[in-house]
Design an enzyme around this catalytic site. Sequence first.
Site, PDB file in Angstrom:
ATOM      1  N   CYS A   4       9.469  44.016  -7.643  1.00 24.93           N
ATOM      2  CA  CYS A   4       9.485  42.559  -7.692  1.00 24.93           C
ATOM      3  C   CYS A   4       8.101  41.942  -7.621  1.00 24.93           C
ATOM      4  O   CYS A   4       7.859  40.917  -8.242  1.00 24.93           O
ATOM      5  CB  CYS A   4      10.373  42.001  -6.588  1.00 24.93           C
ATOM      6  SG  CYS A   4       9.827  42.378  -4.935  1.00 24.93           S
ATOM      7  N   CYS A  31      12.298  33.990  -9.036  1.00 21.96           N
ATOM      8  CA  CYS A  31      12.195  35.345  -8.490  1.00 21.96           C
ATOM      9  C   CYS A  31      11.288  35.389  -7.269  1.00 21.96           C
ATOM     10  O   CYS A  31      11.260  36.381  -6.546  1.00 21.96           O
ATOM     11  CB  CYS A  31      11.637  36.304  -9.527  1.00 21.96           C
ATOM     12  SG  CYS A  31      12.641  36.377 -10.996  1.00 21.96           S
ATOM     13  N   ASP A  89       7.874  35.156  -7.308  1.00 20.16           N
ATOM     14  CA  ASP A  89       6.505  35.609  -7.564  1.00 20.16           C
ATOM     15  C   ASP A  89       5.983  34.999  -8.860  1.00 20.16           C
ATOM     16  O   ASP A  89       6.620  35.120  -9.903  1.00 20.16           O
ATOM     17  CB  ASP A  89       6.460  37.138  -7.737  1.00 20.16           C
ATOM     18  CG  ASP A  89       6.690  37.856  -6.422  1.00 20.16           C
ATOM     19  OD1 ASP A  89       5.849  37.722  -5.534  1.00 20.16           O
ATOM     20  OD2 ASP A  89       7.730  38.534  -6.295  1.00 20.16           O
ATOM     21  N   CYS A 117       4.719  36.984  -2.113  1.00 27.89           N
ATOM     22  CA  CYS A 117       4.646  37.650  -0.824  1.00 27.89           C
ATOM     23  C   CYS A 117       3.287  38.334  -0.642  1.00 27.89           C
ATOM     24  O   CYS A 117       2.417  38.265  -1.510  1.00 27.89           O
ATOM     25  CB  CYS A 117       5.766  38.671  -0.714  1.00 27.89           C
ATOM     26  SG  CYS A 117       5.629  39.978  -1.931  1.00 27.89           S
TER      27      CYS A 117
END
Lengths: 122, 407
Positions: A102, A33, A35, A58
């Site tokens: 997310c 994903c 993360d 991120c």
Amino acid sequence: MYSEKVMDHFENPRNVGEIADADGVGLVGNPTCGDIMKIYLKIDNDVITDIKFKTFGCGAAIATSSMVTEMAKGKTLDEALRLSNQSVAEALDGLPPQKMHCSNLAADALHAAIDNYREKQK
Amino acid sequence: MRRVYMDHSATTPVRPEVVEVMLNCLTEKFGNPSSLHYFGRLGRRALDEAREKVANAIGAKPEEIVFTSGGTEADNMAIHGVAMLNQNRGNHIITSAVEHHAVLNTVKALGKQGFTVTILPVDKYGMVSVEDLANAITDKTILITIMHANNEVGTVQPIKEMAALAKAKGVLFHTDAVQSMGKIPVNVDELGVDLLTISGHKIYGPKGVGALYIRKGTRWRQSLFHGGAQERLRRAGTENVPGIVALGKACELAVQELDKEAVRLTGIRDKLIQEVMEKIADVRLTGHPTKRLPNHASFCFEFIEGESMLLSMDMKGIAASSGSACTSGSLEPSHVLLAMGIPHELAHGSIRLTLGRDNTMEDVDYFIENMVPIVERLRAMSPLNPDSEFDFEENCADCKISSSCHL
């Protein structure tokens, strides 16, 4: 797209690192994903005395990790469990909508670390 | 702060020479080319000259050029127009897994309207196999659409071979040459294609203008836009004369300077690739090592995520792009990298550096100087490393955020 607070925590993240003899460790997310957050806790008398994080992700993922460590430090475990992903995002003056789902997992990682500690106490 | 723009595959600045001719069409030659009077004739003449320039740049005849609002429209128009007119002959369309969304989503949309779609896989370099294409063609195949060069990894496809194959089987061939135009030779006869897309803003022209080449005699018709008789009934709507004139000038300049600029950019690109691979550990070059655009370098940095790198680079004045989920606007990393067999976690760490006229060898030094500590800093923060042994489920649906992971 990111608030000044997010950028500040991204640029100068608080409490980065590991705790070698941590009392609780929490890991959430998945490399698929994009993360992953890992939180280390030092706990004394049900109070979080030290907290560190390591994050793959991120800008939002790094900033929320940093923020949750600031928010949780010095709190009792019950108080820390009341911190939510939402409250972390609010403390950062919000996140872009697509990041709310997310990359906003820092409180989950904290809770996972507390669960890990309590599991070990049993 | 020093600014280093290394995102020319996203867009380019408009060249002053192009701005000049464009401005002239906004103020002086403002007439509607469909008007009979003096002003209209000035607009018409400007349009005709631009069409000639674009045609010359790709080895076409002026009447084979149709101006559009950009690459996306040209792709849609090419694919849809061929599909609609050839339905009685067959319903099979072939494309590749690494196409731009303007092509991929157009073909997929037709797949929901009674067409059969084959999406060809690519190898680890992002290259389509000519043999795969040969095997995929059936007697129902009416169109093959495969890009000339890939935007994300720079790989140049064997269009000449594939188009020859299509021709032998009587199948129409379209190629999206948006990325290759102005970087490597693009000639419609050399390539042997029936339809070809170009865009203005990738070649130092303005945004909002592009062109579709349609070989004379191609079974194609306008099927999306209804309106006036502009562009010989191939594209309704008053022509974007300033944009079209700018596209003409941009094409002319791109071709004039192509050879020299390609050599110069290849030199900078090769230094960039070499230095990144030498000075930073755990990095992979994505795309083909040699059959790639002269201005294109793309990498995957292990253990760190693309958006974090982009933000850090931006703080140092360096502009680039990434195929990570965070930058794609979806929750999936780039479909191109995944199609090349690059695992999700690595695809999230992708960075694309695309060079242009304004870049120099010193820019590479500046990039390396700044990128080395950026990677170090982010890796020090990352729980991933060569020894990490996390017991993650392979499938994203099983991860702890599964409820929101694939929204």
